[in-house]
Design an enzyme around this catalytic site. Sequence first.
Site, PDB file in Angstrom:
ATOM      1  N   CYS A   2       0.706  -1.258  -0.082  1.00  0.00           N
ATOM      2  CA  CYS A   2      -0.074  -0.021  -0.039  1.00  0.00           C
ATOM      3  C   CYS A   2       0.874   1.180   0.041  1.00  0.00           C
ATOM      4  O   CYS A   2       2.183   1.134   0.184  1.00  0.00           O
ATOM      5  CB  CYS A   2      -0.852  -0.112   1.021  1.00  0.00           C
ATOM      6  SG  CYS A   2      -0.265   0.736   2.596  1.00  0.00           S
ATOM      7  N   HIS A  98      -3.908   5.652  10.163  1.00  0.00           N
ATOM      8  CA  HIS A  98      -3.062   6.853  10.160  1.00  0.00           C
ATOM      9  C   HIS A  98      -3.941   7.808  11.020  1.00  0.00           C
ATOM     10  O   HIS A  98      -5.077   7.849  10.876  1.00  0.00           O
ATOM     11  CB  HIS A  98      -3.087   7.396   8.673  1.00  0.00           C
ATOM     12  CG  HIS A  98      -3.980   7.528   7.949  1.00  0.00           C
ATOM     13  ND1 HIS A  98      -4.627   6.454   7.063  1.00  0.00           N
ATOM     14  CD2 HIS A  98      -4.975   8.415   7.686  1.00  0.00           C
ATOM     15  CE1 HIS A  98      -5.783   6.782   6.352  1.00  0.00           C
ATOM     16  NE2 HIS A  98      -6.012   7.888   6.904  1.00  0.00           N
TER      17      HIS A  98
HETATM   18  P1  5GP Z   1      -8.001   9.521   5.245  1.00  0.00           P
HETATM   19  O1  5GP Z   1      -9.152  10.249   4.202  1.00  0.00           O
HETATM   20  O2  5GP Z   1      -7.928   7.936   4.690  1.00  0.00           O
HETATM   21  O3  5GP Z   1      -8.170   9.487   6.647  1.00  0.00           O
HETATM   22  O4  5GP Z   1      -6.999  10.399   4.929  1.00  0.00           O
HETATM   23  C1  5GP Z   1      -5.982   9.977   3.895  1.00  0.00           C
HETATM   24  C2  5GP Z   1      -4.765  10.960   3.720  1.00  0.00           C
HETATM   25  O5  5GP Z   1      -3.701  10.630   3.110  1.00  0.00           O
HETATM   26  C3  5GP Z   1      -5.482  12.287   2.971  1.00  0.00           C
HETATM   27  O6  5GP Z   1      -5.645  13.200   3.722  1.00  0.00           O
HETATM   28  C4  5GP Z   1      -4.508  12.267   1.572  1.00  0.00           C
HETATM   29  O7  5GP Z   1      -4.343  13.567   1.371  1.00  0.00           O
HETATM   30  C5  5GP Z   1      -3.293  11.628   2.213  1.00  0.00           C
HETATM   31  N1  5GP Z   1      -2.424  11.063   1.439  1.00  0.00           N
HETATM   32  C6  5GP Z   1      -2.826  10.209   0.109  1.00  0.00           C
HETATM   33  N2  5GP Z   1      -1.916   9.761  -0.350  1.00  0.00           N
HETATM   34  C7  5GP Z   1      -0.657  10.499   0.237  1.00  0.00           C
HETATM   35  C8  5GP Z   1       0.581  10.349  -0.325  1.00  0.00           C
HETATM   36  O8  5GP Z   1       1.034   9.649  -1.219  1.00  0.00           O
HETATM   37  N3  5GP Z   1       1.310  11.120   0.292  1.00  0.00           N
HETATM   38  C9  5GP Z   1       0.913  11.732   1.479  1.00  0.00           C
HETATM   39  N4  5GP Z   1       1.882  12.697   2.168  1.00  0.00           N
HETATM   40  N5  5GP Z   1      -0.098  11.971   1.991  1.00  0.00           N
HETATM   41  C10 5GP Z   1      -1.295  11.415   1.251  1.00  0.00           C
HETATM   42 ZN    ZN Z   2       0.451  -0.461   4.285  1.00  0.00          ZN
END
Ligand code: 5GP
Ligand code: ZN
Length: 112
Positions: A2, A98
Site C-alpha cells: 500500500c 493513520h
Molecule cells: P483518510 O481520508 O484515509 O483518513 O486520509 C488519507 C490522507 O492521506 C488524505 O488526507 C490524503 O491527502 C493523504 N495522502 C494520500 N496519499 C498520500 C501520499 O502519497 N502522500 C502523502 N503525504 N499523503 C497522502
Molecule cells: Zn500499508
Amino acid sequence: MCIFCKVAKREIPARIVFEDDDLVAFHDINPVAPIHVLVIPKQHISGIGEVTADQAEVLGKLLVAARRVAEDAGLMPSGFRVVINHGQHAGQTVHHIHVHVLGGRPLAWPPG
Ligand code: 5GP
Ligand code: ZN
C-alpha cells in the site's frame, strides 16, 4: 504494497517530520489545515476497525507521537485535533491506519 507502506519504506517521497523503529510521521500531501501531519505505524494495519489487542502498544505509540508532532509544530498553546477515519462514512481513502494531526486554525465541531 500500500501507498503508506511505500512511504514507510521510503519508496515514495514524503516530508517526514518524525521517525522511529515503529512509526513514521509526515506531512499530508493535500493539507486541510496549516499543520496537517499523518502518523502511521510501519507495520501494515488496515484501519482502526481491524485492530487487535496485541497491537495496543503500537496504537499507544501512535498517540504519543501525535502529541510530539503537535508540540514540535508549536500547536500546544492554540490547540489541535487528532483524527482516525475508518470506512466510507468517515471518508477513509488510504487503508493503512493513520492518525491525522490537524492544527493552525480553528477547527469546527462537530465535523460536517
Ligand atoms: P483518510 O481520508 O484515509 O483518513 O486520509 C488519507 C490522507 O492521506 C488524505 O488526507 C490524503 O491527502 C493523504 N495522502 C494520500 N496519499 C498520500 C501520499 O502519497 N502522500 C502523502 N503525504 N499523503 C497522502
Ligand atoms: Zn500499508
